[in-house]
Design an enzyme around this catalytic site. Structure first.
Site, mmCIF file in Angstrom:
data_model
loop_
_atom_site.group_PDB
_atom_site.id
_atom_site.type_symbol
_atom_site.label_atom_id
_atom_site.label_comp_id
_atom_site.label_asym_id
_atom_site.label_seq_id
_atom_site.Cartn_x
_atom_site.Cartn_y
_atom_site.Cartn_z
ATOM 1 N N GLY A 279 0.758 -1.243 0.000
ATOM 2 C CA GLY A 279 0.000 0.000 0.000
ATOM 3 C C GLY A 279 0.782 1.282 0.000
ATOM 4 N N GLY A 323 3.753 -3.586 -3.871
ATOM 5 C CA GLY A 323 3.804 -3.768 -5.321
ATOM 6 C C GLY A 323 4.246 -2.463 -5.959
ATOM 7 C CB CYS A 392 -12.173 4.979 -31.373
ATOM 8 S SG CYS A 392 -11.460 5.179 -32.970
HETATM 9 N N1 LLP Z 1 -1.560 -7.069 -1.206
HETATM 10 C C1 LLP Z 1 -2.850 -7.153 -1.575
HETATM 11 C C2 LLP Z 1 -3.704 -8.154 -0.952
HETATM 12 C C3 LLP Z 1 -3.358 -6.266 -2.531
HETATM 13 O O1 LLP Z 1 -4.641 -6.345 -2.864
HETATM 14 C C4 LLP Z 1 -2.511 -5.309 -3.125
HETATM 15 C C5 LLP Z 1 -3.013 -4.392 -4.148
HETATM 16 C C6 LLP Z 1 -1.161 -5.281 -2.727
HETATM 17 C C7 LLP Z 1 -0.719 -6.169 -1.755
HETATM 18 C C8 LLP Z 1 -0.164 -4.317 -3.306
HETATM 19 O O2 LLP Z 1 -0.496 -3.001 -3.037
HETATM 20 P P1 LLP Z 1 0.510 -1.830 -3.478
HETATM 21 O O3 LLP Z 1 1.765 -1.936 -2.638
HETATM 22 O O4 LLP Z 1 0.822 -2.015 -4.910
HETATM 23 O O5 LLP Z 1 -0.226 -0.594 -3.195
HETATM 24 N N2 LLP Z 1 -4.887 -1.154 -10.064
HETATM 25 C C9 LLP Z 1 -4.811 -0.173 -9.012
HETATM 26 C C10 LLP Z 1 -4.195 -0.739 -7.759
HETATM 27 C C11 LLP Z 1 -4.930 -1.928 -7.224
HETATM 28 C C12 LLP Z 1 -4.270 -2.490 -6.002
HETATM 29 C C13 LLP Z 1 -4.804 -3.823 -5.691
HETATM 30 N N3 LLP Z 1 -4.199 -4.455 -4.575
HETATM 31 C C14 LLP Z 1 -4.027 1.026 -9.512
HETATM 32 O O6 LLP Z 1 -3.616 1.045 -10.662
HETATM 33 O O7 LLP Z 1 -3.835 1.980 -8.760
#
Ligand code: LLP
Length: 472
Positions: A279, A323, A392
């Protein structure tokens, strides 16, 4: 770097470069707009990983994703080293591969000692094919199919169980698999009831979320597991959302997880792992101000240590699964500038050769990006333009009000911070082939995903019998 007066730097693409007086390794990648190795050469062109972006586009085509290995590895190391520094117990960083699931990124994260979080059979397959040890893979998802669960059992990864159906399916599958002598390794995902300020689509920790067990049913879940020898529950997991700049919600989460751990102990569950999810946010614009990776880890560790001290329990193994903050700032997307349209007193559209198919985030989340012109890095930013994609669809706008120098068709526009959820959410809308990705490091370039061809676009299509065109 060109020697340019400070005011000119502020009014040019040079403003996005990391100051050359600071040691790059000390910078937190998630606080930068450009990858750590970005610099400008004597032709006024942007270089990343020692490679001139205009030359990369010449060689590999456009649009092109350019991934900087140093930035990605630096982010992995900063997470690992901060955990080692601030946490006396065991720990593990998982790369949330949904941010960018491909062989190369999984293999790089794994080579840095990270495990991998996957959310589908496809991501699991990718991690395994990248050579990641199943012991280091954690499988999430709120509606895993039986096929996916069977694949998980076969490879032996840890399954993060999200709901009752999954628990019961696993018990049934476990009963069929006599070889599961130690039980199926699972964690329990719970909804912690923590609010945070981010886009509503990417918030997951509040109570009204489709993910995880509600806190009020946890005791029932623990009782169920304790009566089923096929299940070996090793941990608890929660994730509160993505692109978060506040630290407090994750500190609160550490305390919530420790409280739940105490409950689980009452049912004699051998839980040793707590996973606080991912997050941590990144910079998409200069006004974004996320905490550094180190500060985030330090705070989470301290909150975990405090909560354990208060409850007088030994430190569990601490997991986190970033991530975006691992890959987001490590990649840029290069486009070739094409047509423009001037609407007097209103706006000027400048179109590029990609758009919502390679970056669906602006149209999906109204995400804001910044861009530079790779072959005019020190030119003054005299234009305010709307950067449109080539799809488009009127909403296919990559940047609103981009501050750019005067450009010409054929110039290379580089959109920054595109590593997270761009390639992984890319589509073939309007039958645009997905761009290639190159990995750059110290002047070397390797293609890690080839560009799709028109043949790739029709590879799954089947013409109904009798409709095949006559060919001579
Ligand atoms: N763990 C779980 C259970 C998750 O659902 C997620 C992200 C992460 C870890 C990693 O989170 P991060 O460190 O990347 O914030 N498509 C959206 C983001 C969706 C995130 C979904 N879950 C965007 O482009 O902003």
């Amino acid at each position: 770097m060109l020697s340019t007066p400070p005011s000119a730097v502020q009014n040019s693409g040079l403003q996005y470069l990391t100051s050359s007086t600071t040691s790059q390794a000390g910078l937190s990648p998630n606080q930068q707009l450009l990858p750590l190795t970005a610099t400008v050469n004597s032709n006024d062109c942007l270089e990343i990983g020692g490679c001139d972006l205009t030359k990369l586009v010449e060689q590999f085509g456009s649009p092109l994703y350019i991934l900087d290995e140093v930035t990605l590895r630096t982010a992995c190391r900063q997470y690992r080293e901060a955990l080692a520094r601030y946490y006396q117990g065991e720990s593990l960083v998982l790369y949330a591969s949904k941010a960018w699931s491909c062989l190369a990124v999984c293999a790089i994260a794994s080579s840095e000692g990270l495990g991998i979080d996957v959310v589908s059979g496809g991501e699991l397959y990718t991690a395994l094919e990248a050579g990641v040890d199943a012991n280091q893979i954690y499988f999430h998802g709120n509606n895993k199919s039986t096929d996916e669960l069977e694949l998980a059992l076969k490879c032996g990864c840890t399954i993060v169980v999200d709901n009752w159906l999954e628990l019961r399916t696993l018990v049934a599958l476990g009963a069929q698999q006599q070889s599961q002598n130690q039980g199926i390794r699972i964690m329990i995902r719970l909804t912690p009831g923590i609010e945070c300020h981010t886009h509503e689509y990417i918030r997951t920790g509040h109570l009204d979320s489709k993910f995880g067990f509600d806190p009020h049913e946890l005791e029932e879940v623990f009782a169920f597991i304790s009566q089923n020898q096929t299940l070996n529950c090793i941990g608890l997991h929660a994730h509160i959302g993505s692109q978060i700049f506040e630290i407090q919600p994750h500190k609160d989460l550490a305390a919530v997880l420790v409280d739940c751990l105490i409950k689980a102990h009452r049912y004699d569950l051998p839980i040793q792992e707590l996973n606080v999810g991912g997050g941590l946010g990144i910079c998409y614009t200069q006004s974004d101000d996320p905490p550094s990776i180190e500060a985030w880890v330090q705070n989470v560790c301290q909150a975990m240590v405090d909560a354990c001290k208060q409850q007088q329990i030994p430190l569990p193994k601490l997991l986190c699964e970033p991530g975006r903050s691992l890959v987001g700032s490590a990649c840029v997307t290069a486009y070739t500038i094409g047509s423009s349209k001037v609407i007097p007193q209103m706006r000027t559209y400048l179109a590029v050769d990609g758009g919502m198919s390679d970056n669906p985030r602006p149209i999906t989340y109204q995400s804001v990006y910044r861009a530079v012109v790779a072959n005019r890095m020190s030119a003054p930013l005299t234009e305010t333009l709307t950067i449109a994609g080539k799809h488009c669809e009127s909403g296919d706008i990559l940047l609103q009000q981009a501050q750019l120098p005067k450009t010409e068709p054929g110039d290379i526009l580089v959109v920054m911070s595109t590593g997270a959820y761009n390639y992984s959410m890319a589509s073939n809308y309007n039958r645009l082939p997905r761009p290639a990705t190159v990995l750059v490091n110290e002047g070397e370039v390797q293609m890690i995903a080839r560009r799709e061809t028109y043949q790739d676009l029709i590879r799954l299509d089947i013409l109904p019998t009798g409709l095949a065109p006559a060919r001579d």
